[in-house]
Design a protein around this motif. Structure first.
Motif, short mmCIF file in Angstrom:
data_model
loop_
_atom_site.label_atom_id
_atom_site.label_comp_id
_atom_site.label_asym_id
_atom_site.label_seq_id
_atom_site.Cartn_x
_atom_site.Cartn_y
_atom_site.Cartn_z
N UNK A 101 0.84 -1.19 0.00
CA UNK A 101 0.00 0.00 0.00
C UNK A 101 0.88 1.24 0.00
N UNK A 102 0.61 2.15 -0.97
CA UNK A 102 1.43 3.35 -1.10
C UNK A 102 1.29 4.25 0.13
N UNK A 103 2.43 4.66 0.70
CA UNK A 103 2.43 5.60 1.81
C UNK A 103 2.67 7.01 1.28
N UNK A 104 2.72 8.00 2.17
CA UNK A 104 2.99 9.38 1.75
C UNK A 104 4.46 9.74 1.93
N UNK A 105 5.33 8.71 2.04
CA UNK A 105 6.77 8.95 2.21
C UNK A 105 7.49 8.63 0.90
N UNK A 106 8.30 9.58 0.40
CA UNK A 106 9.13 9.37 -0.77
C UNK A 106 10.59 9.57 -0.39
N UNK A 107 11.48 9.13 -1.26
CA UNK A 107 12.92 9.28 -1.02
C UNK A 107 13.55 10.00 -2.20
N UNK A 108 14.17 11.15 -1.92
CA UNK A 108 14.83 11.94 -2.95
C UNK A 108 16.26 12.21 -2.48
N UNK A 109 17.23 11.77 -3.28
CA UNK A 109 18.65 11.92 -2.94
C UNK A 109 18.97 11.34 -1.56
N UNK A 110 18.34 10.21 -1.25
CA UNK A 110 18.60 9.53 0.01
C UNK A 110 17.85 10.09 1.21
N UNK A 111 17.08 11.18 1.04
CA UNK A 111 16.35 11.78 2.17
C UNK A 111 14.90 11.35 2.13
N UNK A 156 7.96 13.66 3.21
CA UNK A 156 6.52 13.37 3.24
C UNK A 156 5.80 14.22 2.21
N UNK A 157 4.88 13.58 1.43
CA UNK A 157 4.04 14.30 0.47
C UNK A 157 2.85 14.90 1.22
N UNK A 158 2.69 16.22 1.14
CA UNK A 158 1.61 16.90 1.86
C UNK A 158 0.80 17.72 0.86
N UNK A 159 -0.53 17.57 0.91
CA UNK A 159 -1.40 18.35 0.03
C UNK A 159 -1.83 19.61 0.80
N UNK A 160 -1.12 20.69 0.56
CA UNK A 160 -1.47 21.97 1.17
C UNK A 160 -0.98 23.10 0.29
N UNK A 161 -1.37 24.32 0.60
CA UNK A 161 -0.92 25.48 -0.17
C UNK A 161 0.54 25.73 0.12
#
Length: 388
Positions: free
Chosen positions: A80-90, A93-98
């Motif tokens: 199940x897809x979470x809201x955590x991604x990894x970019x350049x080893x870091x 969290x993906x957040x839907x906000x302004x």
């Protein structure tokens, strides 16, 4: 609680790495699964997509060669897809906000020089759109329309969460019990030694031993396995929680420490998968909202308005939210009243019978649509109770 995750490239976000939670449940068509046991044509750890559900619940998918369909029953976990991604080893969290100036954005679609899955820093905003700068220092200007069309997420660092208190294991409790037994033995010997100098009645010794025995009995009871709460248990607990917080008639009023009695209004959106609790001072003719609390279903979770009400109301009242609500188990089966998503349409499941053929947004609970659709809502409330 330790949660196993698998990191895969998410093509919907330009191929960046995303964490997927490993969940032990029955898979549905279109979901990714990970093999956990060696089989004839699927190695351990192999990730594939479910293409169908065969007889006796056997999973159909492509095998490791990629050119044959496998109907062999095997052990797996659903990813199940979470809201955590990894970019350049870091981990982010993906957040839907302004977004604000200084935030980093990632876009799910490419447009006018914007690359999907690449992090851009917001350097300016005006009435027409925003200016972004990537890691190479290149700048891109996008209108608000383009930003909305490209589906932008704000990237936030994953904050360190304080670990929950570790519950003692059965082995720990047994060790404590054994240690306490040694203490009892030493106390008994000490009493025997002191009897020659101090007059200790037989009744006193019985009381001492009885008190220690009670503690040992309590520890043994604590070591008994605790029954795991089901999703139905959590839904009923959430309903009772809301009813107890709303102390007066019809569940309309609650007590807010900062303002006394308040009226409670819930705004529920199936489309946004949110529940908002609005508090207004009771007995005053005003529409002013003095406090609000919001609950939003996590990506990949099934929406339930009852659990959402309990979370939103507690947040509005300034109360803590029990971890059981945010970590409630997902449903293990579909039932009448559930809502599934099938080929882009939301379908309400009804009982078996001609009245619930796949027409007018309804389908029988045992139909092909029900078994092959994705369960998205198990609130089982009418459209009058929950907004579309």
């Amino acid at each position: 609680m330790n949660v196993n995750v698998t990191v895969l490239k998410d093509e919907t976000l330009g191929g960046i790495e995303r964490e997927y939670t490993e969940v032990k449940r029955k898979a549905r068509v279109g979901e990714r699964i990970k093999n956990t046991s060696q089989s004839f044509d699927l190695p351990v750890g192999y990730v594939t997509e479910v293409t169908g559900i065969g007889a006796a619940g056997m999973v159909e998918c492509y095998d490791a060669a990629g050119d044959e369909r496998s109907r062999a029953e095997f052990t797996y976990v659903v990813l199940e897809a979470s809201d955590i991604v990894r970019i350049n080893g870091e981990r982010l969290r993906l957040v839907e906000r302004k977004a604000a100036v200084g935030d980093y954005l990632v876009f799910s679609r490419a447009s006018n020089g914007i690359t999907a899955g690449k992090a851009y820093k917001v350097v300016d905003f005006d009435c027409d759109g925003g200016e972004f700068r990537d890691d190479d220092g290149d700048t891109r200007w996008q209108s608000h329309i383009a930003i909305n069309r490209c589906k932008a997420y704000v990237l936030e660092p994953v904050s360190s969460v304080q670990s929950a208190p570790v519950e003692p294991s059965i082995a720990d409790l047994i060790a404590i019990t054994d240690g306490l037994t040694d203490v009892v033995a030493k106390l008994t010997r000490k009493v025997t030694e002191l009897e020659t100098r101090v007059k200790v009645t037989e009744e006193d010794v019985v009381l001492i031993e009885s008190g220690v025995a009670d503690e040992i009995s309590a520890l043994k009871q604590a070591a008994e396995p605790v029954k795991e709460l089901t999703r139905d248990d959590m839904i009923e607990r959430a309903k009772a929680d809301v009813a107890s917080l709303c102390t007066q008639s019809k569940g309309k009023y609650a007590y807010w420490e900062q303002g006394g009695d308040v009226t409670v209004e819930f705004v529920i959106s199936r489309e946004k998968r949110t529940v908002v609790a609005l508090l207004r001072l009771a007995y005053i003719d005003t529409k002013k909202v003095y406090a609000r609390g919001i609950a939003k279903a996590a990506p990949g979770d099934v929406f339930n308005s009852h659990i959402g009400r309990a979370i939103a109301l507690r947040r509005a009242l300034g109360l803590g939210v029990p971890a059981e609500y945010t970590n409630a188990p997902q449903p293990s089966e579909i039932r009448v009243g559930d809502i599934v998503e099938y080929e882009g349409y939301r379908v309400v499941l009804g009982p078996d019978g001609p009245a619930y053929l796949y027409t007018n947004g309804s389908a029988a609970v045992s139909s092909y649509v029900a078994k092959n659709g994705k369960l998205i809502d198990d609130s089982r409330e009418s459209s009058e109770e929950v907004a579309e």
